[in-house]
Scaffold this motif. Structure first.
Motif, PDB file in Angstrom:
ATOM      1  N   ARG A   1      -9.603  31.573  50.400  1.00 53.29           N
ATOM      2  CA  ARG A   1      -9.610  31.064  51.500  1.00 53.29           C
ATOM      3  C   ARG A   1      -8.417  31.026  52.556  1.00 53.29           C
ATOM      4  O   ARG A   1      -8.459  31.833  53.505  1.00 53.29           O
ATOM      5  CB  ARG A   1     -10.042  29.369  51.552  1.00 53.29           C
ATOM      6  N   ARG A   2      -7.382  30.485  52.280  1.00 53.52           N
ATOM      7  CA  ARG A   2      -6.239  30.453  53.335  1.00 53.52           C
ATOM      8  C   ARG A   2      -5.122  31.460  52.329  1.00 53.52           C
ATOM      9  O   ARG A   2      -4.798  31.130  51.278  1.00 53.52           O
ATOM     10  CB  ARG A   2      -5.371  29.016  53.390  1.00 53.52           C
ATOM     11  N   ILE A   3      -5.102  32.747  52.875  1.00 51.12           N
ATOM     12  CA  ILE A   3      -4.351  33.626  52.170  1.00 51.12           C
ATOM     13  C   ILE A   3      -2.847  33.272  51.904  1.00 51.12           C
ATOM     14  O   ILE A   3      -2.408  33.238  53.032  1.00 51.12           O
ATOM     15  CB  ILE A   3      -4.532  35.156  52.801  1.00 51.12           C
ATOM     16  N   ARG A   4      -2.441  33.424  50.614  1.00 53.93           N
ATOM     17  CA  ARG A   4      -1.054  33.102  50.426  1.00 53.93           C
ATOM     18  C   ARG A   4      -0.748  33.950  49.254  1.00 53.93           C
ATOM     19  O   ARG A   4      -1.404  34.232  48.511  1.00 53.93           O
ATOM     20  CB  ARG A   4      -0.668  31.525  50.133  1.00 53.93           C
ATOM     21  N   ALA A   5       0.728  34.194  49.282  1.00 50.12           N
ATOM     22  CA  ALA A   5       1.105  35.032  48.200  1.00 50.12           C
ATOM     23  C   ALA A   5       0.996  34.350  46.745  1.00 50.12           C
ATOM     24  O   ALA A   5       1.101  33.179  46.674  1.00 50.12           O
ATOM     25  CB  ALA A   5       2.583  35.311  48.333  1.00 50.12           C
ATOM     26  N   ALA A   6       0.336  35.180  45.744  1.00 55.69           N
ATOM     27  CA  ALA A   6       0.061  34.591  44.538  1.00 55.69           C
ATOM     28  C   ALA A   6       0.805  35.512  43.601  1.00 55.69           C
ATOM     29  O   ALA A   6       0.519  35.887  42.407  1.00 55.69           O
ATOM     30  CB  ALA A   6      -1.381  34.864  44.084  1.00 55.69           C
TER      31      ALA A   6
ATOM     32  N   VAL B   1     -18.121  29.731  38.790  1.00 56.34           N
ATOM     33  CA  VAL B   1     -19.057  29.332  39.731  1.00 56.34           C
ATOM     34  C   VAL B   1     -18.587  29.376  41.237  1.00 56.34           C
ATOM     35  O   VAL B   1     -17.788  28.890  41.646  1.00 56.34           O
ATOM     36  CB  VAL B   1     -19.805  28.047  39.496  1.00 56.34           C
ATOM     37  N   PRO B   2     -19.343  30.025  41.959  1.00 56.52           N
ATOM     38  CA  PRO B   2     -18.760  30.265  43.469  1.00 56.52           C
ATOM     39  C   PRO B   2     -18.891  28.881  44.206  1.00 56.52           C
ATOM     40  O   PRO B   2     -19.810  27.848  43.871  1.00 56.52           O
ATOM     41  CB  PRO B   2     -19.945  31.018  44.126  1.00 56.52           C
ATOM     42  N   LEU B   3     -18.020  28.695  44.908  1.00 53.94           N
ATOM     43  CA  LEU B   3     -17.650  27.242  45.605  1.00 53.94           C
ATOM     44  C   LEU B   3     -17.866  27.324  47.263  1.00 53.94           C
ATOM     45  O   LEU B   3     -18.325  26.689  47.968  1.00 53.94           O
ATOM     46  CB  LEU B   3     -16.238  26.546  44.991  1.00 53.94           C
ATOM     47  N   TYR B   4     -16.981  28.313  47.487  1.00 52.11           N
ATOM     48  CA  TYR B   4     -16.762  28.449  48.914  1.00 52.11           C
ATOM     49  C   TYR B   4     -16.686  30.109  49.196  1.00 52.11           C
ATOM     50  O   TYR B   4     -15.995  30.668  48.475  1.00 52.11           O
ATOM     51  CB  TYR B   4     -15.641  28.001  49.790  1.00 52.11           C
ATOM     52  N   SER B   5     -17.520  30.569  50.234  1.00 54.54           N
ATOM     53  CA  SER B   5     -17.389  31.925  50.184  1.00 54.54           C
ATOM     54  C   SER B   5     -16.914  32.170  51.698  1.00 54.54           C
ATOM     55  O   SER B   5     -16.951  31.410  52.755  1.00 54.54           O
ATOM     56  CB  SER B   5     -18.890  32.471  50.464  1.00 54.54           C
TER      57      SER B   5
ATOM     58  N   TYR C   1     -14.614  23.190  56.091  1.00 50.32           N
ATOM     59  CA  TYR C   1     -13.348  24.248  55.844  1.00 50.32           C
ATOM     60  C   TYR C   1     -13.698  25.487  56.667  1.00 50.32           C
ATOM     61  O   TYR C   1     -13.093  26.160  56.675  1.00 50.32           O
ATOM     62  CB  TYR C   1     -13.425  24.657  54.496  1.00 50.32           C
ATOM     63  N   GLY C   2     -15.123  25.647  57.365  1.00 53.06           N
ATOM     64  CA  GLY C   2     -15.439  26.518  58.236  1.00 53.06           C
ATOM     65  C   GLY C   2     -15.652  27.753  57.273  1.00 53.06           C
ATOM     66  O   GLY C   2     -15.496  28.898  57.682  1.00 53.06           O
ATOM     67  N   SER C   3     -15.931  27.713  56.113  1.00 57.06           N
ATOM     68  CA  SER C   3     -16.336  28.430  55.354  1.00 57.06           C
ATOM     69  C   SER C   3     -17.981  28.666  55.143  1.00 57.06           C
ATOM     70  O   SER C   3     -18.864  27.930  55.772  1.00 57.06           O
ATOM     71  CB  SER C   3     -15.672  28.349  53.795  1.00 57.06           C
TER      72      SER C   3
END
Length: 438
Positions: free
Chosen positions: A2-7, A151-155, A355-357
């Motif tokens: 969702r919110r892209i951050r460094a992993a 399991v998918p939660l937010y797309s 979340y706007g997803s």
């Protein structure tokens, strides 16, 4: 995600984690127990503008679940910068939550650890059935041919967000549809301290998402069909160079963006400093920063030519958040009930609207809340022109080493050093050498 951050993997490397027995609170190799049936611990990923926003969104729903089941859910919202390391530490230490969110691109990597509950037919039946979920979302839940690890939660999907006022002030009537048009449009907008496009050059995950899509458009991939790293093909080199050239050659990205890693490009967009961003479901963030919905537009992310579609016209990776259960939870029945609750039609509408997803649950997608112009673009992208990142055990390492190579090339561009085919290939070769040998 969702919110892209460094992993970045940091001190705990995935290759080490995968050699150690799976974590949990029960005995190894089981599907959990019900020793502690009244409580669950839940690690949620940071989906909102900040951690407090997530707590305000999630806590009422967790209270609702407790009222329905008598099970208390202890919530911790984990920042993206920490989440992968926290999960990997849990898989080796045996001290993890019962239920957690994971970036869908990590599914295969974490699946290979053996720490997560496999979602076989019986487990899916316990949450209402596998056929409730959109096929594209299920494609990023683990290795093809194996039971999903989550399991998918937010797309989500990527799109091009553009600032309508900045476009109007520059006399630009419509958003660009191709990369060539993007560069031309960006140059018209890059003047007087303002810039055409925002990027997050130090954000490893974002770097991967962008160059993966560009590689597809160049007819390449970063892995062979057998799952072997293939980072230095002509198509992969062309993809990385094209992305970094938005700063180095086209000069539509501010040099300072080479250091961005925490959504600063979205803040610049909201402050009319940057006219365009390529992002996943950004509307909730823009609203939180004071923009009204009529101040920005949404268009499909660019392609090389023509219109978005499968294959070389791919314009997004399949983005999203999955929900997983640690195999050795001490409340296995409660964990499944919680996943069922969070993926129910009602909760999918509540959470994805907040979340706007986009709900990965088919029935929830039919709610009018997800028929807005911006979400329609994202939904169509997921259905017609998005491709899942490689579902291989080394995917998380791929994000780290190639994402870092792109970060270093952005640093070169910001410093005025030449970014050439040779320097790109050298960076990718170095990244490939850091991958485990097959």
């Amino acid at each position: 995600m969702r919110r892209i951050r460094a992993a970045a993997v940091g001190a705990v490397t995935l290759s080490f984690a995968l050699t150690v027995a799976a974590c949990g609170g029960g005995s190894s190799g089981t599907e959990g127990s019900n020793e502690q049936p009244r409580t669950l611990t839940y690690w949620a990923s940071n989906q909102g503008a900040n951690l407090e926003v997530d707590k305000k969104v999630l806590q009422p729903e967790l209270d609702k679940f407790e009222k329905e089941t008598g099970i208390e859910v202890k919530l911790e919202v984990v920042p993206w910068a920490d989440l992968l390391n926290r999960i990997l530490t849990a898989t080796t230490s045996g001290q993890g939550p019962d239920v957690l969110n994971i970036g869908n691109t990590w599914s295969a990597s974490l699946q290979s650890s053996g720490a997560l509950l496999p979602w076989d037919a019986e487990n899916f039946e316990a949450i209402g059935g596998k056929d409730r979920f959109v096929e594209s979302a299920l494609g990023s839940t683990g290795v093809q041919g194996q039971d999903p690890a989550a399991v998918p939660l937010y797309s989500m999907a990527y799109a091009l967000y553009y600032n309508k006022k900045m476009f109007a002030d520059a006399g630009i009537e419509k958003p660009p549809a191709t990369w060539e048009e993007l560069a031309e449009t960006g140059k018209k907008l890059s003047e007087n301290g303002k810039w055409g496009l925002g990027a997050e050059g130090s954000n490893l995950s974002n770097n991967i998402h962008q160059v993966f899509v560009l590689a597809k458009q160049h007819g390449a991939d970063f892995f062979t069909p057998e799952g072997k790293a293939d980072f230095t093909s002509d198509g992969a080199v062309a993809a990385v160079k094209q992305y970094v050239d938005l700063m180095a050659k086209d000069k539509i990205v501010a040099p300072g963006n080479a250091e961005y890693a925490q959504n600063q490009s979205l803040s610049d967009f909201a402050k009319d400093k940057t006219a365009m961003v390529l992002w996943q479901t950004a509307s909730a963030t823009f609203e939180s920063q004071g923009m009204s919905e009529d101040e920005w537009g949404v268009a499909p992310a660019p392609v090389q030519s023509g219109e978005p579609g499968p294959g070389k016209a791919t314009n997004s990776m399949v983005a999203g958040i999955n929900m997983a259960v640690f195999k050795n939870t001490k409340n296995i029945d409660g964990a499944k009930k919680f996943v069922k609750f969070m993926t129910s039609d009602e909760e999918q509408i509540v959470l994805n609207k907040a979340y706007g997803s986009i709900p990965p649950v088919k029935a929830a997608q039919q709610d009018p809340a997800f028929n807005t112009p911006s979400l329609t673009v994202l939904r169509e992208t997921l259905a017609t022109s998005a491709t899942a990142l490689p579902q291989v055990p080394e995917e998380s390492q791929f994000e780290t080493v190639v994402g870092t190579a792109v970060k270093e090339l952005f640093a070169d561009a910001a410093a005025g050093r030449a970014v050439t085919d040779e320097s790109v290939r050298a960076g990718l070769e170095k990244a490939q050498q850091q991958m485990p040998k097959k």
